[in-house]
Write an enzyme that holds these catalytic residues in place. Structure first.
Site, PDB file in Angstrom:
ATOM      1  N   CYS A   1       0.826  -1.206   0.000  1.00 23.65           N
ATOM      2  CA  CYS A   1       0.000   0.000   0.000  1.00 23.65           C
ATOM      3  C   CYS A   1       0.867   1.266   0.000  1.00 23.65           C
ATOM      4  O   CYS A   1       1.400   1.619  -1.039  1.00 23.65           O
ATOM      5  CB  CYS A   1      -0.994  -0.043   1.150  1.00 23.65           C
ATOM      6  SG  CYS A   1      -2.436   0.979   0.788  1.00 23.65           S
TER       7      CYS A   1
ATOM      8  N   HIS B   1      -3.592  -4.957   0.284  1.00 23.61           N
ATOM      9  CA  HIS B   1      -2.970  -5.555   1.479  1.00 23.61           C
ATOM     10  C   HIS B   1      -3.171  -7.073   1.443  1.00 23.61           C
ATOM     11  O   HIS B   1      -4.172  -7.571   1.980  1.00 23.61           O
ATOM     12  CB  HIS B   1      -3.645  -5.017   2.744  1.00 23.61           C
ATOM     13  CG  HIS B   1      -3.424  -3.563   2.989  1.00 23.61           C
ATOM     14  ND1 HIS B   1      -2.392  -3.091   3.753  1.00 23.61           N
ATOM     15  CD2 HIS B   1      -4.113  -2.482   2.567  1.00 23.61           C
ATOM     16  CE1 HIS B   1      -2.454  -1.769   3.806  1.00 23.61           C
ATOM     17  NE2 HIS B   1      -3.490  -1.372   3.087  1.00 23.61           N
TER      18      HIS B   1
ATOM     19  N   GLU C   1      -1.893  -9.298   3.154  1.00 24.44           N
ATOM     20  CA  GLU C   1      -1.831  -9.920   4.498  1.00 24.44           C
ATOM     21  C   GLU C   1      -3.208 -10.225   5.078  1.00 24.44           C
ATOM     22  O   GLU C   1      -3.354 -11.135   5.882  1.00 24.44           O
ATOM     23  CB  GLU C   1      -1.031  -9.042   5.474  1.00 24.44           C
ATOM     24  CG  GLU C   1      -1.526  -7.614   5.672  1.00 24.44           C
ATOM     25  CD  GLU C   1      -0.977  -6.635   4.647  1.00 24.44           C
ATOM     26  OE1 GLU C   1      -0.440  -7.085   3.616  1.00 24.44           O
ATOM     27  OE2 GLU C   1      -1.098  -5.411   4.872  1.00 24.44           O
TER      28      GLU C   1
HETATM   29  N1  GLN Z   1      -1.909   6.750   2.802  1.00 25.05           N
HETATM   30  C1  GLN Z   1      -2.017   6.005   1.577  1.00 25.05           C
HETATM   31  C2  GLN Z   1      -3.370   6.204   0.921  1.00 25.05           C
HETATM   32  O1  GLN Z   1      -4.300   6.648   1.529  1.00 25.05           O
HETATM   33  C3  GLN Z   1      -1.729   4.539   1.812  1.00 25.05           C
HETATM   34  C4  GLN Z   1      -2.721   3.871   2.690  1.00 25.05           C
HETATM   35  C5  GLN Z   1      -2.227   2.591   3.277  1.00 25.05           C
HETATM   36  O2  GLN Z   1      -1.019   2.322   3.280  1.00 25.05           O
HETATM   37  N2  GLN Z   1      -3.106   1.780   3.804  1.00 25.05           N
HETATM   38  O3  GLN Z   1      -3.539   5.894  -0.240  1.00 25.05           O
END
Ligand code: GLN
Length: 526
Positions: free
Chosen positions: A376, A498, A500
Site C-alpha cells: 500500500c 494488502h 496480508e
Molecule cells: N496513505 C495512503 C493512501 O491513503 C496509503 C494507505 C495505506 O497504506 N493503507 O492511499
C-alpha cells in the site's frame, strides 16, 4: 445455532480474542462450522478512524469493513471471511436506534436502553450469527466476544443483552466462558482473588460463567483450580489453565490438552466427533532455516502490523523458515542497519512522517538487490523512489505528502470527500494479472481479488513513463495500478492492496510466500 459468549475479567489485553478464536478452532477441527462476532463497546462506528498506535491494527474485511484486529484472528484461526456486521460497536447500535426514532418508527414510545438498545444488540448478534456462510448454509456455532472488562460502564448494555439471551434459548445452546487473569505474587504463588472479584462482578449483572479460562505465565495447577472452582461454583474440570504459549496458533492445542473440548461439547450437547489434526501439523512444522526481515515504519508497536507479522509467519512455516522481524523507526534508523537484513518490507501507513526514511530503504533494496516487499503506502513510495532516482524527477512525491510532482495522486472519486470515516477505496477489488510476470508466477491466476484500504494511487499521467523506464505494473484494475515489480531484481514486488488480510496459516499469501522464499535464497545473515 449455539452461542459461545466470551467475557473478560480483571484487565484487558489478556488474549481474549486468541482464546475465543482457539475455542472456535477446537470446534472447527471437529467438523463444526464456526462464525464469530466481536462487540466493541466504544462509541466509534468502526475502527477506521482510530489511531492504530493506540488501538492496534485496523483490520479490513472483504466488504470494506474497517474493524477490530480480533476479526483478523477469527479469520486466520477459523479460515472464514467475515463482514462488517460481525463487529458490533456502541456507535453502530445507537446510530440505528436513533435513526429509527427519527423516522418515527417507535410510534410515540419513550426510547430507552432497556429494551430498545438491548433489543437492537440482540438482533445485531443474531443477524450476524445467522448470515449465510459459503455453501449457502448457516454456521453451527457463533462465538460472541465482548470487548473490554466486566464492570466497564460502556459494556453494560451489551452484558444485559447477553444475560437476556440466555433465558431466550435452550440451555444447551448457550455457554459463557470468562477469561480472567491469575497473577503471580512476589513469592511465585498464583493468586485467585482478582478472579473471584470479577466473577462477583459478573453475578451482580445476572451472568454466570460456565467455564473459566485462567490466563497466567505458568500453568495453573490442581490446587489453584480447586480453589477457583470452590469460590466460583464450577466443577474443577471447567477451570481451564491457559498459560502464555510460545505461538498463538498452539493455543487450541493447549486448551485441548486441558480438556476444554470435552467440557464444551458436553455443555453444548454436541456429541463426540473425530478430530481433524491437520491444523496441529501445519502450525507445529519444524523450522530448518531462518531469515531476518527489516520492517521500516513510523509506529513502534507491533500490534499495528499484526496481520503482516502473521502473514510472514504463515509463509515462513510453509517454507520451514523462521522469519525474524526487526522493526526500524523510519525517522531514526541508521543506513548501515539495512545491510543486516535478508529482506526489507515497507508496510502501509498514512501521512508524511517518516516517508524519507522509507524511500531511502526502498532505494537501498532496489540498488543492492535485496528482496523487497512494499504494501500500500510501501507500493506508493516504491513508485515515488523509482520516479525520483530512475525517471529523474527529484521532487516526485505523493499528493498526500504535500508539494511536488504527484506521481501518486488522489483518486478522482475521492476528490470531494468530506468525511474521513469509511470513505477510502476499501475491501475486495479484482485485478487482472499480466502474462509472463512475477505476479503471474506467484499467484498462478489471471485474475485475483485482494483487500484494499487507500485514498491515493499511481497518477495515470506517469504510468507510461515509469514503464518505459523499466518498472512493470503486473496487475491492474482498469486504469488503477495494483502490483509493481522490477524484472532482473531477485524480488522487488509491491502491491497497492494488502495481501496480508487474506493470509491464513493453512493458505499463506502468494506475495508473502514469494518474498520469504527470496529472502531464503538470498540469505546473508548467519
Ligand atoms: N496513505 C495512503 C493512501 O491513503 C496509503 C494507505 C495505506 O497504506 N493503507 O492511499
Amino acid at each position: 445455532m449455539k452461542y459461545i459468549i466470551i467475557t473478560g475479567g480483571v484487565m484487558s489485553g489478556l488474549g481474549k480474542g486468541i482464546t475465543a478464536a482457539s475455542v472456535g478452532r477446537i470446534l472447527k477441527n471437529r467438523g463444526y462450522c464456526v462464525t464469530a462476532v466481536k462487540i466493541d463497546p466504544y462509541l466509534n462506528i468502526d475502527a477506521g478512524t482510530m489511531n492504530p498506535a493506540q488501538h492496534g491494527e485496523v483490520f479490513v474485511l472483504k466488504d470494506g469493513g474497517e474493524v477490530d484486529l480480533d476479526l483478523g484472528n477469527y479469520e486466520r484461526f477459523l479460515d472464514i471471511e467475515l463482514t462488517s456486521p460481525h463487529n458490533i460497536t456502541t456507535g453502530k447500535v445507537y446510530r440505528s436506534v436513533i435513526e429509527k426514532e427519527r423516522r418515527g418508527d417507535f410510534l410515540g414510545e419513550t426510547v430507552q436502553i432497556i429494551p430498545h438498545i438491548t433489543d437492537r444488540i440482540k438482533s445485531c448478534i443474531r443477524e450476524a450469527a445467522e448470515e449465510e456462510v459459503p455453501g449457502g448454509r448457516k454456521a453451527d456455532v457463533c462465538l460472541v466476544e465482548v470487548g473490554g472488562t466486566v464492570g466497564d460502564i460502556e459494556s453494560m448494555p451489551f452484558l444485559e443483552a447477553i444475560r437476556q439471551m440466555r433465558a431466550e434459548m435452550p440451555e444447551h445452546d448457550y455457554v459463557l466462558i470468562h477469561v480472567t487473569l491469575i497473577p503471580e505474587d512476589t513469592m511465585g504463588d498464583l493468586k485467585t482473588k482478582p478472579t473471584q472479584h470479577s466473577i462477583k462482578a459478573l453475578r451482580e449483572l445476572g451472568l454466570y460463567a460456565d467455564i473459566i479460562v485462567g490466563r497466567s505465565e505458568r500453568p495453573i495447577g490442581a490446587h489453584t483450580k480447586r480453589k477457583i472452582s470452590a469460590f466460583c461454583d464450577l466443577p474443577p474440570s471447567n477451570v481451564i489453565s491457559a498459560a502464555t504459549a510460545p505461538d498463538i496458533y498452539a493455543v487450541p492445542m493447549e486448551l485441548e490438552k486441558e480438556g476444554l473440548a470435552d467440557v464444551l461439547t458436553t455443555h453444548l450437547d454436541l456429541g463426540k466427533r473425530e478430530v481433524d489434526t491437520s491444523w496441529y501439523r501445519i502450525v507445529t512444522k519444524e523450522y530448518t532455516n531462518r531469515v531476518t526481515v527489516g520492517i521500516v515504519s513510523k509506529y513502534g508497536i507491533e500490534d499495528v502490523y499484526i496481520s503482516i507479522k502473521e502473514a510472514l509467519k504463515h509463509a515462513g512455516r510453509a517454507l520451514s523458515t523462521e522469519v525474524k522481524i526487526i522493526w526500524l523507526d523510519a525517522e531514526r534508523y541508521e543506513k548501515c542497519q539495512l545491510k543486516d537484513f535478508d529482506g526489507i518490507l515497507i508496510p502501509g501507513g498514512f501521512g508524511k512522517r517518516g516517508i524519507e526514511g522509507k524511500i531511502d530503504a526502498i532505494r537501498f533494496a532496489r540498488e543492492n538487490k535485496v528482496p523487497f516487499l512494499g504494501l500500500c503506502l510501501g507500493f506508493q513510495l516504491a513508485t515515488v523512489e523509482y520516479s525520483r532516482n530512475v525517471l529523474n524527477i527529484p521532487d516526485a512525491t505523493s499528493e498526500e505528502m504535500g508539494e511536488g510532482t504527484h506521481v501518486i495522486a488522489i483518486l478522482p472519486e475521492q476528490e470531494d470527500v468530506t468525511n474521513l470515516g469509511g470513505t477510502m477505496r476499501l475491501g475486495d477489488y479484482t485485478s487482472e494479472i499480466r502474462e509472463g510476470t512475477l505476479a503471474m508466477k506467484l499467484y498462478g491466476l489471471n485474475e485475483i481479488t485482494e483487500r484494499h484500504r487507500h485514498r491515493y494511487e499511481v497518477n495515470p499521467r506517469f504510468i507510461k513513463k515509469l514503464e518505459d523506464a523499466g518498472l512493470v505494473f503486473s496487475a491492474v484494475n482498469r486504469n488503477r495500478m495494483e502490483i509493481l515489480e522490477i524484472p532482473g531484481h531477485p524480488f522487488f514486488f509491491a502491491t497497492q492492496f494488502h495481501p496480508e488480510f487474506r493470509s491464513r496459516p493453512t493458505r499463506p499469501s502468494p506475495p508473502y510466500l514469494g518474498f520469504v522464499d527470496a529472502c531464503r535464497i538470498n540469505k546473508k545473515t548467519p
